[in-house]
Write a protein that holds these residues in place. Structure first.
Motif, short mmCIF file in Angstrom:
data_model
loop_
_atom_site.label_atom_id
_atom_site.label_comp_id
_atom_site.label_asym_id
_atom_site.label_seq_id
_atom_site.Cartn_x
_atom_site.Cartn_y
_atom_site.Cartn_z
N GLU A 237 0.82 -1.20 0.00
CA GLU A 237 0.00 0.00 0.00
C GLU A 237 0.87 1.26 0.00
N GLN A 238 1.97 1.25 0.72
CA GLN A 238 2.87 2.40 0.74
C GLN A 238 3.53 2.59 -0.63
N VAL A 239 3.86 1.50 -1.29
CA VAL A 239 4.43 1.58 -2.64
C VAL A 239 3.41 2.20 -3.59
N GLU A 240 2.17 1.72 -3.53
CA GLU A 240 1.12 2.27 -4.39
C GLU A 240 0.91 3.75 -4.12
N GLU A 241 0.94 4.15 -2.84
CA GLU A 241 0.78 5.57 -2.51
C GLU A 241 1.93 6.39 -3.10
N PHE A 242 3.13 5.85 -3.04
CA PHE A 242 4.28 6.54 -3.64
C PHE A 242 4.06 6.72 -5.14
N PHE A 243 3.65 5.63 -5.82
CA PHE A 243 3.44 5.71 -7.27
C PHE A 243 2.33 6.69 -7.62
N ARG A 244 1.36 6.87 -6.74
CA ARG A 244 0.28 7.82 -6.98
C ARG A 244 0.73 9.25 -6.69
N SER A 245 1.39 9.44 -5.55
CA SER A 245 1.68 10.80 -5.09
C SER A 245 2.95 11.41 -5.68
N CYS A 246 3.94 10.62 -6.00
CA CYS A 246 5.20 11.17 -6.51
C CYS A 246 5.01 11.94 -7.82
N PRO A 247 4.41 11.35 -8.84
CA PRO A 247 4.21 12.12 -10.08
C PRO A 247 3.33 13.34 -9.86
N GLU A 248 2.32 13.19 -9.01
CA GLU A 248 1.44 14.32 -8.71
C GLU A 248 2.24 15.47 -8.07
N PHE A 249 3.09 15.13 -7.12
CA PHE A 249 3.91 16.14 -6.46
C PHE A 249 4.86 16.82 -7.45
N GLU A 250 5.48 16.03 -8.32
CA GLU A 250 6.38 16.61 -9.31
C GLU A 250 5.62 17.54 -10.25
N CYS A 251 4.38 17.21 -10.59
CA CYS A 251 3.56 18.10 -11.43
C CYS A 251 3.22 19.40 -10.70
N VAL A 252 2.97 19.32 -9.40
CA VAL A 252 2.71 20.53 -8.61
C VAL A 252 3.93 21.46 -8.68
N LEU A 253 5.11 20.89 -8.56
CA LEU A 253 6.33 21.70 -8.67
C LEU A 253 6.40 22.38 -10.03
N ALA A 254 6.16 21.61 -11.08
CA ALA A 254 6.26 22.15 -12.44
C ALA A 254 5.22 23.23 -12.68
N ARG A 255 3.99 23.01 -12.22
CA ARG A 255 2.93 24.01 -12.40
C ARG A 255 3.23 25.29 -11.62
N SER A 256 4.02 25.17 -10.55
CA SER A 256 4.38 26.33 -9.74
C SER A 256 5.64 27.02 -10.24
N SER A 257 6.10 26.61 -11.41
CA SER A 257 7.32 27.16 -12.02
C SER A 257 8.57 26.89 -11.19
N ILE A 258 8.52 25.84 -10.39
CA ILE A 258 9.70 25.43 -9.62
C ILE A 258 10.44 24.41 -10.48
N LYS A 259 11.68 24.72 -10.74
CA LYS A 259 12.49 23.84 -11.58
C LYS A 259 13.00 22.67 -10.74
N HIS A 260 12.91 21.51 -11.30
CA HIS A 260 13.48 20.34 -10.64
C HIS A 260 14.06 19.42 -11.70
N GLY A 261 15.09 18.74 -11.31
CA GLY A 261 15.75 17.84 -12.25
C GLY A 261 16.11 16.55 -11.55
N LYS A 262 16.32 15.54 -12.34
CA LYS A 262 16.72 14.25 -11.82
C LYS A 262 18.04 13.88 -12.48
N TYR A 263 18.98 13.51 -11.68
CA TYR A 263 20.27 13.10 -12.18
C TYR A 263 20.53 11.68 -11.70
N LEU A 264 20.84 10.81 -12.60
CA LEU A 264 21.16 9.44 -12.26
C LEU A 264 22.67 9.28 -12.33
N ILE A 265 23.24 8.87 -11.23
CA ILE A 265 24.68 8.63 -11.19
C ILE A 265 24.86 7.12 -11.17
#
Length: 85
Positions: free
Chosen positions: A24-52
């Motif tokens: 259930e926690q995994v499913e909540e993460f999969f639901r809320s993470c993209p939503e949260f990232e969209c909130v950042l983008a809609r608020s003109s907050i820049k965010h990036g992901k870097y894979l090392i």
């Protein structure tokens, strides 16, 4: 600017595989993470992901260094030992 430690995304990978969270926690993460990232983008907050990426050979070298160096021998946890298999 928003910076996230890789731990933010561990819920979907490491925590799930190692049994540190419920399905259930995994499913909540999969639901809320993209939503949260969209909130950042809609608020003109820049965010990036870097894979090392670190090769398996380099990971093994570092792991052995931790085991053999008296100043680092405390670093490997029981989970680190299991993960090497």
């Amino acid at each position: 600017m928003v910076l996230f430690d890789h731990g933010w995304y561990n819920r979907a990978s490491v925590e799930r595989v190692m049994g540190f969270c419920t399905p259930e926690q995994v499913e909540e993460f999969f639901r809320s993470c993209p939503e949260f990232e969209c909130v950042l983008a809609r608020s003109s907050i820049k965010h990036g992901k870097y894979l090392i990426s670190v090769s398996h050979e380099e990971q093994e070298r570092r792991f052995q260094a931790h085991l053999n160096d008296p100043t680092k021998h405390w670093k490997p946890s029981p989970m680190d030992l299991v993960s090497r298999t």
